[in-house]
Design a protein around this motif. Structure first.
Motif, PDB file in Angstrom:
ATOM      1  N   GLU A  52       0.828  -1.353  -0.424  1.00 52.52           N
ATOM      2  CA  GLU A  52      -0.366   0.452  -0.269  1.00 52.52           C
ATOM      3  C   GLU A  52       0.819   1.387  -0.142  1.00 52.52           C
ATOM      4  O   GLU A  52       0.696   2.096   0.586  1.00 52.52           O
ATOM      5  N   CYS A  53       2.138   0.967  -0.939  1.00 61.57           N
ATOM      6  CA  CYS A  53       2.598   2.438  -0.786  1.00 61.57           C
ATOM      7  C   CYS A  53       2.087   3.705  -1.393  1.00 61.57           C
ATOM      8  O   CYS A  53       2.726   4.190  -1.353  1.00 61.57           O
ATOM      9  N   GLY A  54       1.163   3.527  -3.110  1.00 67.21           N
ATOM     10  CA  GLY A  54       0.405   4.168  -3.339  1.00 67.21           C
ATOM     11  C   GLY A  54       1.355   4.807  -5.089  1.00 67.21           C
ATOM     12  O   GLY A  54       0.616   4.861  -5.318  1.00 67.21           O
ATOM     13  N   ALA A  55       2.431   3.688  -5.205  1.00 73.36           N
ATOM     14  CA  ALA A  55       3.278   4.750  -6.444  1.00 73.36           C
ATOM     15  C   ALA A  55       2.437   3.575  -7.435  1.00 73.36           C
ATOM     16  O   ALA A  55       2.234   4.605  -8.445  1.00 73.36           O
ATOM     17  N   CYS A  56       1.802   3.012  -7.769  1.00 72.60           N
ATOM     18  CA  CYS A  56       1.077   2.380  -8.859  1.00 72.60           C
ATOM     19  C   CYS A  56      -0.223   2.944  -8.895  1.00 72.60           C
ATOM     20  O   CYS A  56      -0.271   3.830 -10.374  1.00 72.60           O
ATOM     21  N   ALA A  57      -1.233   3.811  -8.090  1.00 70.63           N
ATOM     22  CA  ALA A  57      -1.740   4.454  -8.252  1.00 70.63           C
ATOM     23  C   ALA A  57      -2.113   6.284  -8.872  1.00 70.63           C
ATOM     24  O   ALA A  57      -2.590   6.602  -9.308  1.00 70.63           O
ATOM     25  N   LYS A  58      -0.456   6.541  -7.710  1.00 70.72           N
ATOM     26  CA  LYS A  58       0.417   8.122  -8.592  1.00 70.72           C
ATOM     27  C   LYS A  58      -0.275   7.810  -9.936  1.00 70.72           C
ATOM     28  O   LYS A  58       0.850   8.452 -10.306  1.00 70.72           O
ATOM     29  N   ASN A  59       0.880   6.742 -10.544  1.00 73.91           N
ATOM     30  CA  ASN A  59       1.546   7.271 -11.538  1.00 73.91           C
ATOM     31  C   ASN A  59       0.378   6.401 -12.411  1.00 73.91           C
ATOM     32  O   ASN A  59       0.568   6.647 -13.723  1.00 73.91           O
ATOM     33  N   CYS A  60      -0.766   6.146 -12.705  1.00 80.40           N
ATOM     34  CA  CYS A  60      -1.829   5.766 -13.461  1.00 80.40           C
ATOM     35  C   CYS A  60      -2.540   6.668 -14.432  1.00 80.40           C
ATOM     36  O   CYS A  60      -3.133   7.250 -13.634  1.00 80.40           O
ATOM     37  N   PRO A  61      -2.373   7.160 -15.135  1.00 81.97           N
ATOM     38  CA  PRO A  61      -2.267   8.088 -15.704  1.00 81.97           C
ATOM     39  C   PRO A  61      -4.256   7.811 -16.226  1.00 81.97           C
ATOM     40  O   PRO A  61      -5.269   9.152 -16.689  1.00 81.97           O
ATOM     41  N   THR A  62      -4.933   6.897 -16.508  1.00 82.24           N
ATOM     42  CA  THR A  62      -6.402   6.720 -15.978  1.00 82.24           C
ATOM     43  C   THR A  62      -7.041   6.490 -14.999  1.00 82.24           C
ATOM     44  O   THR A  62      -7.575   5.957 -14.593  1.00 82.24           O
ATOM     45  N   ALA A  63      -5.878   6.639 -13.734  1.00 90.40           N
ATOM     46  CA  ALA A  63      -6.987   6.307 -12.243  1.00 90.40           C
ATOM     47  C   ALA A  63      -7.326   5.051 -12.584  1.00 90.40           C
ATOM     48  O   ALA A  63      -8.669   4.978 -11.870  1.00 90.40           O
ATOM     49  N   ALA A  64      -7.309   3.886 -13.065  1.00 86.47           N
ATOM     50  CA  ALA A  64      -7.623   2.453 -13.146  1.00 86.47           C
ATOM     51  C   ALA A  64      -7.716   2.002 -12.046  1.00 86.47           C
ATOM     52  O   ALA A  64      -7.764   0.976 -11.641  1.00 86.47           O
ATOM     53  N   ILE A  65      -6.386   2.644 -10.887  1.00 81.23           N
ATOM     54  CA  ILE A  65      -5.876   1.874  -9.412  1.00 81.23           C
ATOM     55  C   ILE A  65      -6.026   2.359  -8.382  1.00 81.23           C
ATOM     56  O   ILE A  65      -5.924   3.576  -8.836  1.00 81.23           O
ATOM     57  N   LYS A  66      -7.109   1.898  -7.812  1.00 85.15           N
ATOM     58  CA  LYS A  66      -7.373   2.463  -5.942  1.00 85.15           C
ATOM     59  C   LYS A  66      -6.287   1.465  -5.103  1.00 85.15           C
ATOM     60  O   LYS A  66      -6.244   0.710  -4.683  1.00 85.15           O
ATOM     61  N   VAL A  67      -5.186   2.735  -4.374  1.00 82.99           N
ATOM     62  CA  VAL A  67      -5.128   1.866  -2.991  1.00 82.99           C
ATOM     63  C   VAL A  67      -4.932   3.145  -2.213  1.00 82.99           C
ATOM     64  O   VAL A  67      -4.526   4.247  -1.994  1.00 82.99           O
ATOM     65  N   ASP A  68      -5.438   2.556  -0.581  1.00 86.32           N
ATOM     66  CA  ASP A  68      -5.570   3.915   0.478  1.00 86.32           C
ATOM     67  C   ASP A  68      -4.680   3.623   0.686  1.00 86.32           C
ATOM     68  O   ASP A  68      -3.482   3.044   2.240  1.00 86.32           O
ATOM     69  N   ALA A  69      -3.236   4.639   0.032  1.00 82.37           N
ATOM     70  CA  ALA A  69      -1.273   4.229   0.593  1.00 82.37           C
ATOM     71  C   ALA A  69      -1.774   4.698   2.192  1.00 82.37           C
ATOM     72  O   ALA A  69      -2.472   6.404   2.301  1.00 82.37           O
ATOM     73  N   GLY A  70      -1.037   4.421   3.149  1.00 86.23           N
ATOM     74  CA  GLY A  70      -0.649   5.145   4.215  1.00 86.23           C
ATOM     75  C   GLY A  70      -1.154   4.509   4.847  1.00 86.23           C
ATOM     76  O   GLY A  70      -1.074   4.964   6.446  1.00 86.23           O
ATOM     77  N   VAL A  71      -1.857   3.289   4.709  1.00 86.57           N
ATOM     78  CA  VAL A  71      -2.527   2.793   6.388  1.00 86.57           C
ATOM     79  C   VAL A  71      -2.295   1.267   6.674  1.00 86.57           C
ATOM     80  O   VAL A  71      -2.429   0.819   7.413  1.00 86.57           O
ATOM     81  N   GLY A  72      -1.040   0.589   5.368  1.00 94.70           N
ATOM     82  CA  GLY A  72      -1.234   0.040   5.439  1.00 94.70           C
ATOM     83  C   GLY A  72       0.630  -0.875   5.899  1.00 94.70           C
ATOM     84  O   GLY A  72       1.052   0.020   6.570  1.00 94.70           O
ATOM     85  N   CYS A  73       1.346  -1.341   4.804  1.00 95.21           N
ATOM     86  CA  CYS A  73       2.150  -1.831   5.925  1.00 95.21           C
ATOM     87  C   CYS A  73       3.233  -1.355   5.631  1.00 95.21           C
ATOM     88  O   CYS A  73       4.338  -0.924   6.604  1.00 95.21           O
TER      89      CYS A  73
END
Length: 96
Positions: A52-73
Motif C-alpha cells: 500500500e505504498c501508493g506508487a501504482c495509483a499515483k502513476n496510473c494515467p487513467t486512475a484505474a488503480i485505487k489504494v489507500d496509501a499510508g494505511v498499510g504495511c
C-alpha cells in the motif's frame, strides 16, 4: 522485496481493468511486482505482496488503480522504524 508479506487478503488495492490502457507504469513502479501486463491490460498477480505504498495509483494515467496509501504495511514499517530510533516525522504524510 518480492517475497515480502504482512497479512493476507487485507490490502486496499483495487484495479479497474476496463480503465487500464496497458501503459505498464504500474509494473515499472511497484517495488513488489504486484502487477503484470497480459493481453494489453494490467493484472494483479500478487495481491498479498501489496504494501500500500501508493506508487501504482499515483502513476496510473487513467486512475484505474485505487489504494489507500499510508494505511498499510509501508506506513506501519516506516512508523515503527522511526519510533525505534526516536525520530519524529517531518510534518506530513504517514510519518508525522
Amino acid at each position: 522485496m518480492k517475497d515480502f508479506r504482512y497479512l493476507r487478503n487485507v490490502a486496499t488495492l483495487e484495479l479497474r481493468e476496463s480503465a487500464c490502457i496497458g501503459c505498464g507504469r504500474c509494473v515499472e513502479v511497484c517495488p513488489h511486482k504486484v502487477f503484470f501486463l497480459a493481453e494489453k491490460r494490467s493484472r494483479i498477480v500478487d495481491f498479498d505482496g501489496c504494501m500500500e505504498c501508493g506508487a501504482c495509483a499515483k502513476n496510473c494515467p487513467t486512475a484505474a488503480i485505487k489504494v489507500d496509501a499510508g494505511v498499510g504495511c509501508a506506513s506501519g514499517l516506516i512508523t515503527e522504524w522511526l519510533r525505534e530510533r526516536n525520530i519524529r516525522g517531518g510534518g506530513g504524510g504517514c510519518c508525522s
